[in-house]
Scaffold this motif. Structure first.
Motif, PDB file in Angstrom:
ATOM      1  N   PRO A   5     -68.470  43.981 -15.189  1.00 42.60           N
ATOM      2  CA  PRO A   5     -67.317  44.828 -15.485  1.00 42.60           C
ATOM      3  C   PRO A   5     -67.685  46.303 -15.523  1.00 42.60           C
ATOM      4  O   PRO A   5     -68.838  46.657 -15.689  1.00 42.60           O
ATOM      5  CB  PRO A   5     -66.885  44.342 -16.862  1.00 42.60           C
ATOM      6  N   ASP A   6     -66.688  47.160 -15.355  1.00 41.18           N
ATOM      7  CA  ASP A   6     -66.902  48.598 -15.463  1.00 41.18           C
ATOM      8  C   ASP A   6     -67.277  48.981 -16.882  1.00 41.18           C
ATOM      9  O   ASP A   6     -68.095  49.845 -17.111  1.00 41.18           O
ATOM     10  CB  ASP A   6     -65.644  49.369 -15.049  1.00 41.18           C
ATOM     11  N   ILE A   7     -66.649  48.343 -17.856  1.00 41.60           N
ATOM     12  CA  ILE A   7     -66.989  48.572 -19.264  1.00 41.60           C
ATOM     13  C   ILE A   7     -68.073  47.564 -19.603  1.00 41.60           C
ATOM     14  O   ILE A   7     -67.851  46.367 -19.506  1.00 41.60           O
ATOM     15  CB  ILE A   7     -65.756  48.381 -20.173  1.00 41.60           C
ATOM     16  N   PRO A   8     -69.274  48.009 -19.974  1.00 41.91           N
ATOM     17  CA  PRO A   8     -70.408  47.106 -20.074  1.00 41.91           C
ATOM     18  C   PRO A   8     -70.303  46.015 -21.122  1.00 41.91           C
ATOM     19  O   PRO A   8     -70.749  44.927 -20.906  1.00 41.91           O
ATOM     20  CB  PRO A   8     -71.590  48.025 -20.363  1.00 41.91           C
ATOM     21  N   VAL A   9     -69.732  46.281 -22.265  1.00 44.96           N
ATOM     22  CA  VAL A   9     -69.586  45.251 -23.297  1.00 44.96           C
ATOM     23  C   VAL A   9     -68.158  45.307 -23.798  1.00 44.96           C
ATOM     24  O   VAL A   9     -67.639  46.363 -24.094  1.00 44.96           O
ATOM     25  CB  VAL A   9     -70.547  45.491 -24.487  1.00 44.96           C
ATOM     26  N   GLU A  10     -67.536  44.165 -23.879  1.00 49.26           N
ATOM     27  CA  GLU A  10     -66.173  44.078 -24.386  1.00 49.26           C
ATOM     28  C   GLU A  10     -66.215  43.650 -25.844  1.00 49.26           C
ATOM     29  O   GLU A  10     -66.968  42.768 -26.225  1.00 49.26           O
ATOM     30  CB  GLU A  10     -65.361  43.048 -23.605  1.00 49.26           C
ATOM     31  N   PHE A  11     -65.401  44.299 -26.654  1.00 49.45           N
ATOM     32  CA  PHE A  11     -65.214  43.872 -28.025  1.00 49.45           C
ATOM     33  C   PHE A  11     -64.025  42.932 -28.009  1.00 49.45           C
ATOM     34  O   PHE A  11     -62.978  43.255 -27.460  1.00 49.45           O
ATOM     35  CB  PHE A  11     -64.907  45.067 -28.932  1.00 49.45           C
ATOM     36  N   PRO A 124     -69.989  40.470 -20.548  1.00 40.59           N
ATOM     37  CA  PRO A 124     -70.728  40.382 -21.807  1.00 40.59           C
ATOM     38  C   PRO A 124     -69.766  40.531 -22.987  1.00 40.59           C
ATOM     39  O   PRO A 124     -68.835  41.326 -22.936  1.00 40.59           O
ATOM     40  CB  PRO A 124     -71.687  41.578 -21.746  1.00 40.59           C
ATOM     41  N   ILE A 125     -70.015  39.744 -24.017  1.00 34.68           N
ATOM     42  CA  ILE A 125     -69.130  39.732 -25.192  1.00 34.68           C
ATOM     43  C   ILE A 125     -69.919  40.123 -26.435  1.00 34.68           C
ATOM     44  O   ILE A 125     -71.011  39.615 -26.672  1.00 34.68           O
ATOM     45  CB  ILE A 125     -68.541  38.320 -25.416  1.00 34.68           C
TER      46      ILE A 125
END
Length: 180
Positions: A5-11, A124-125
């Protein structure tokens, strides 16, 4: 084809909605673990299991767990590795077992939803909050990161995780009585 993803880690909150890049909120050890994964990944979508050197992760080993991903219908996860602290806190070693066979209502759990997102979407989560299953009844809060690994840089076949926990006073008292 899965891509990073463009945003490396998702909350992920309890409603399973990706909210923001969460690295600024992570504990330092999880930040370090995530930075290691990024260094192994390089410019690829995902690092492979072979890219991960256990000697680089010694300080994390008691809290590491790994899941083999089976892209069946439904998606299945088998515990490949469970660190000593994870085994102690959960109360059993689940290595070699499929989570849907040992966790009650697994397919409706927060854990399954997060694992599914990592396995199917390669996202990634990071999670911080209350535990979602009974085997962690003395855990007040936990923080974990789930990171995708892939042998072919396309299909996620392993999820690499590290978990940190905050235990209730009752569990701390029980640990003191046992000499832990």
């Amino acid at each position: 084809m899965l891509t990073a993803p463009d945003i490396p880690v998702e909350f992920i909150n309890k409603a399973e909605i990706p909210l923001m890049d969460a690295t600024e909120f992570m504990c330092d050890d999880i930040k370090d673990f995530y930075a290691y994964w990024l260094s192994c990944k390089g410019k690829r979508n995902f690092p492979s299991r072979a890219d991960i050197d256990p000697t680089d992760l010694l300080k994390f080993m008691p809290r590491i767990w790994m899941l083999d991903v089976f892209h069946d219908n439904p998606l299945r996860f088998r515990v490949r590795l469970s660190g000593t602290e994870i085994v102690e806190k959960v109360g059993q070693d689940k290595t070699g077992q499929f989570l849907d066979e040992i966790e009650e209502d697994f397919y409706n759990s927060l854990g399954y939803m997060n694992m599914r997102m990592v396995a199917q979407d390669g996202i990634p989560i990071w999670y911080h909050g209350k535990p979602s299953h009974r085997s962690t009844k003395y855990v007040r809060n936990l923080e974990y990161v789930m990171l995708p690994l892939s042998d072919d840089d396309q299909l996620v076949n392993v999820i690499l995780c590290v978990t940190y926990t905050d235990f209730s006073k009752r569990q701390n008292v029980l640990n003191l009585k046992r000499g832990s």
